[in-house]
Design a protein around this motif. Sequence first.
Motif, mmCIF file in Angstrom:
data_model
loop_
_atom_site.group_PDB
_atom_site.id
_atom_site.type_symbol
_atom_site.label_atom_id
_atom_site.label_comp_id
_atom_site.label_asym_id
_atom_site.label_seq_id
_atom_site.Cartn_x
_atom_site.Cartn_y
_atom_site.Cartn_z
ATOM 1 N N GLU A 1 0.869 79.831 54.451
ATOM 2 C CA GLU A 1 0.861 78.759 55.442
ATOM 3 C C GLU A 1 1.474 79.198 56.769
ATOM 4 O OE1 GLU A 1 2.838 79.109 52.843
ATOM 5 O OE2 GLU A 1 4.607 77.811 52.891
ATOM 6 N N ILE B 1 11.351 72.926 61.601
ATOM 7 C CA ILE B 1 10.957 74.082 60.802
ATOM 8 C C ILE B 1 12.137 75.034 60.634
ATOM 9 C CG2 ILE B 1 9.457 76.123 60.722
ATOM 10 C CD1 ILE B 1 7.433 74.567 62.282
ATOM 11 N N SER C 1 5.373 65.491 50.575
ATOM 12 C CA SER C 1 6.290 65.885 49.510
ATOM 13 C C SER C 1 6.736 67.345 49.613
ATOM 14 C CB SER C 1 5.621 65.680 48.163
ATOM 15 O OG SER C 1 4.347 66.276 48.202
ATOM 16 N N SER C 2 6.037 68.158 50.368
ATOM 17 C CA SER C 2 6.465 69.550 50.401
ATOM 18 C C SER C 2 7.264 69.844 51.663
ATOM 19 C CB SER C 2 5.263 70.480 50.309
ATOM 20 O OG SER C 2 4.598 70.491 51.541
ATOM 21 N N SER C 3 7.775 68.834 52.295
ATOM 22 C CA SER C 3 8.593 69.079 53.474
ATOM 23 C C SER C 3 9.792 69.911 53.055
ATOM 24 C CB SER C 3 9.064 67.770 54.075
ATOM 25 O OG SER C 3 10.270 67.373 53.468
ATOM 26 N N SER C 4 10.358 70.628 54.002
ATOM 27 C CA SER C 4 11.329 71.636 53.608
ATOM 28 C C SER C 4 12.655 71.012 53.149
ATOM 29 C CB SER C 4 11.575 72.593 54.750
ATOM 30 O OG SER C 4 12.082 71.865 55.831
ATOM 31 N N GLN D 1 12.502 73.445 46.041
ATOM 32 C CA GLN D 1 11.096 73.090 46.188
ATOM 33 C C GLN D 1 10.342 73.227 44.875
ATOM 34 O OE1 GLN D 1 9.873 75.487 49.514
ATOM 35 N NE2 GLN D 1 10.086 73.758 50.913
ATOM 36 N N VAL E 1 14.590 68.729 50.726
ATOM 37 C CA VAL E 1 14.316 68.038 49.477
ATOM 38 C C VAL E 1 15.608 67.591 48.809
ATOM 39 C CG1 VAL E 1 12.081 68.996 48.901
ATOM 40 C CG2 VAL E 1 14.118 70.320 48.423
ATOM 41 N N ASP E 2 15.516 66.466 48.159
ATOM 42 C CA ASP E 2 16.645 65.955 47.393
ATOM 43 C C ASP E 2 16.339 66.115 45.919
ATOM 44 O OD1 ASP E 2 18.779 65.137 48.874
ATOM 45 O OD2 ASP E 2 17.756 63.300 49.540
ATOM 46 N N LEU E 3 17.294 66.638 45.185
ATOM 47 C CA LEU E 3 17.086 66.789 43.754
ATOM 48 C C LEU E 3 17.675 65.585 43.033
ATOM 49 C CD1 LEU E 3 18.010 70.535 43.249
ATOM 50 C CD2 LEU E 3 15.750 69.501 43.520
ATOM 51 N N LYS F 1 -2.434 74.411 57.754
ATOM 52 C CA LYS F 1 -3.025 73.254 57.091
ATOM 53 C C LYS F 1 -2.056 72.092 57.187
ATOM 54 C CE LYS F 1 -5.914 75.300 53.494
ATOM 55 N NZ LYS F 1 -6.198 75.288 52.055
ATOM 56 N N SER F 2 -2.582 70.901 57.057
ATOM 57 C CA SER F 2 -1.674 69.761 57.063
ATOM 58 C C SER F 2 -0.917 69.760 55.742
ATOM 59 C CB SER F 2 -2.452 68.468 57.221
ATOM 60 O OG SER F 2 -3.203 68.243 56.060
ATOM 61 N N VAL F 3 0.361 69.525 55.835
ATOM 62 C CA VAL F 3 1.211 69.627 54.658
ATOM 63 C C VAL F 3 1.513 68.238 54.125
ATOM 64 C CG1 VAL F 3 3.413 70.492 53.832
ATOM 65 C CG2 VAL F 3 2.220 71.687 55.671
ATOM 66 N N PRO F 4 1.246 68.003 52.859
ATOM 67 C CA PRO F 4 1.595 66.705 52.303
ATOM 68 C C PRO F 4 3.095 66.466 52.445
ATOM 69 C CG PRO F 4 0.268 67.956 50.754
ATOM 70 C CD PRO F 4 0.607 68.870 51.878
ATOM 71 N N GLU G 1 7.296 66.370 40.284
ATOM 72 C CA GLU G 1 6.176 65.565 40.778
ATOM 73 C C GLU G 1 4.954 65.696 39.882
ATOM 74 O OE1 GLU G 1 6.754 66.149 45.408
ATOM 75 O OE2 GLU G 1 4.666 66.233 44.767
ATOM 76 N N PHE H 1 16.264 75.343 57.861
ATOM 77 C CA PHE H 1 16.924 76.212 56.897
ATOM 78 C C PHE H 1 17.156 77.601 57.450
ATOM 79 C CE2 PHE H 1 17.299 73.760 53.145
ATOM 80 C CZ PHE H 1 16.387 72.748 53.344
ATOM 81 N N PRO I 1 2.699 75.105 60.033
ATOM 82 C CA PRO I 1 1.638 75.370 59.059
ATOM 83 C C PRO I 1 0.245 75.111 59.605
ATOM 84 C CG PRO I 1 3.410 74.161 58.050
ATOM 85 C CD PRO I 1 3.759 74.303 59.493
#
Lengths: 309, 534
Positions: free
Chosen positions: B21, A101, A119-122, B491, A124-126, A114-117, B498, A104, A112
């Motif tokens: 969150e 966590i 894809s929203s992990s912190s 993000q 990310v690759d563009l 709620k459980s986080v899908p 997506e 960054f 969190p």
Amino acid sequence: MSGELEKKSVEELKEMAKKVKIKGYYKMRKSELIEALSEEQTSNVDEESRKSILSEIEKNPKIYELRNIAKRLGITFQRNARKDELKERILRLLARPGLEIKRFGISSGPAPEKSVPVSSSSYVDLPSSYYRDTLQGLPVNPSWLSFYWDFSKQMSALVDRLSRENQPVMLRVYDVTFLIFNGSNAHRIWEYRINGKEKKYYVQVASPAASYLAEIGYYNEAGVFVPLLRSNLVKTPASSLSNRQEERWIDLAKHLRFTQTHISLVSQPTLLPTGLSSLSSEEMRSSFSSVLFSTGNAQKTISDKEPKE
Amino acid sequence: MNKGYLTLVLHAHLPYVRHPEFEEFMEERWLFEAMTETYIPLLRSFESLENDGIPFRITMSITPPLMEMLEAKDLQEKYIRHLEKLIELSKKEVGRTRSEHPTKHKMARYYLKDFEETLVYFRDRVQSRLLEGFKHFQDNGFLEIITCNATHGFLPLMNRYPQAVKAQISQGVKTYEKYLGRKPSGIWLAECGYVKGVEKPLAEEGISFFFVDSHGLWYAENPPRYGVYRPVMTESGVFAFGRDPESSEQVWSGDIGYPGDFRYREFYRDVGFDREADYIAPYIDRSGARVNTGIKYHRVTGKNVELGKKDYYDVEEAHRVAYDHAQDFIGKKSAQVEALYDQFAGVQPIVVAPFDAELFGHWWFEGPKFIENLFRCMNETEILKPITPKAFIDDSLTSVQITTPADSTWGANGYNEVWINGSNDWIYPHLDEMAERMTRLANDFYDETDPVKIRALQQAMRELLLAQSSDWAFIMSTGTTVAYAVNRTKQHIVRFNELFEALYKGQIDEKCLEHYEWIDGIFSDPDYRLYAVR
């Protein structure tokens, strides 16, 4: 956590990244290097090093030893940080369950709710390309333009082939102010050789309040420039008084328009058009646009002579 | 005799930072600090002016993301918890400072009282709704609240995508209407960023005026006769007011600027950094990162005085200084309009002084008092009167010059270089691609009726709008909290892409969509069809 890293130059960061064998460090931007390095630093805290650090701390280490441990963990601290404070920060970091966590250096609080899908992990690759042929020009200020481009797969293949055959790919910038451009009638043309990797170029141009466009292309065997892509029209902003001598007016009640010869009732601007935030101000110490980001979280360095509270 | 007008413009803005969150989130403190130090003190100053019958006129842009955050229940609750913690800390400080120093102790008591009053004001007086507080002064004619483009997107680098610009403006108007119940008369363009052509969507939305930086008028296509001291009208019929450089200099300049007065509060000494770790731990970030608490005991003291050698701060003395500064400012403004009035052969000048609202209170602690005193002093003079742009256009303007302002911003050096340079230019290929894709989506799904798909389209629009906030590029340029800005941008780009792909594949993961709606939940019911090209 990344505060210490941010102070370093790109060269220093690359050197560090090289040492810890971060993949592809040589083509990373500063922000990417910092990310990768701080990730490296926190993820290094595996179970084994965690134990060894804990046992070191139990031995009541000296302040400089603590500082070294803290540095190793990527903890940012003040020069005058006290021993127990450092110790606490280290312990707290080691006690954190979800080290990721902190990757960054931004989030705080528990994981969190709620459980986080996934894809929203912190992290990310563009996409590095959208595989579309495009050449875009953006104005930076009265004398600089920025261009970026992207290629479709076919275009990429063509550009690769050209460079293999030693036919350099060029960015051409045309000054087309007040012209209907026909491909060659520019006031001035600048040319820059571009390489395959960097997909952007900053160009210094001659005049403010002027219109430019650019092409990417190459010279064929006959020495003729063959354009492959053309940009949008991009205008530099004005940076001096317009030389128009006419004033246009409207009478708001009668909706009547009229013109007059320009008379200036104000003295010529003596201050340069600097924009608010460039007023150099010792007191300001932050850029104008948002006082909150630049000051809210600033790193403090308080003199070592600070009296003990 | 009234010889001219002063228009004070406060631009209140924070990027959309809302993390439901997390129970606590460090960057949410930006909002809380602004509420405690700027928004609530301003409201209390307005109240004091109203009670004393002082007719003040302030123009204030409250940006759509700020409106959304101020109206968010979860943030309101978090703010109350934040204030309660602050009060707890102040109580400890009162005890601790008793033996430390009398001036320090006096300030600790001041903070305790001030935070308690702030809590009462927030919780009881306005029922946690600061917007209602501002609306009250708008309804009474003291305050003209204007809007801003939706997420503070930087229009000078967006104008290659007219639909994206239009959506920014249209959503800005829609949010304003939702919370304030009427159309905005004017707009503050993010970063004061004007580029030729944005006046058209403004006119379409019924907006009557906007602001440009000084050189936006100086270098206009036809030179304006009165410089920045009378508005001009664009071909679209929208009025443009120009910033007065002198007013800003009096507040910002290192040599003559007010906030640097030695008797004012020093920003960079805060108990959040000064107290020992185990004592302060419950009141700073949970990670142990030190943050500002708002309890500060020192004054500026002098030029180049080290932080460790600052003297103690006395708020009463500082408030007297704020009064003197207000008087000085009004004196200078009166002299300025008198001189301009003569120069203009009897035409009244309007002096427009725009500032970031958060300057007052957060950065310049005594700023809200300065503003309050400004109007008390102005009430004593006949020469200078406060006015809003709307009232100036309606009551005072009989003929106006038509021209197109020059492209300009209020960023460093006056153009776009803060928002496009080596530190942040990587965002534009993505933002541009997203704008194009959003138009494709709006065209292809224009008549969509499936509720899940419509939600996905709306969420894609939210992600695009949030990615466009000029704040991220700004932060990347200035170098503080860069990781947060980079991460936020990434993000939003990833979530947008997506959703874009899911829509074309016809495979929308509802659970994931619901999650995005929860964490990036700005604007209810945004109209994605604004992006369509018909």
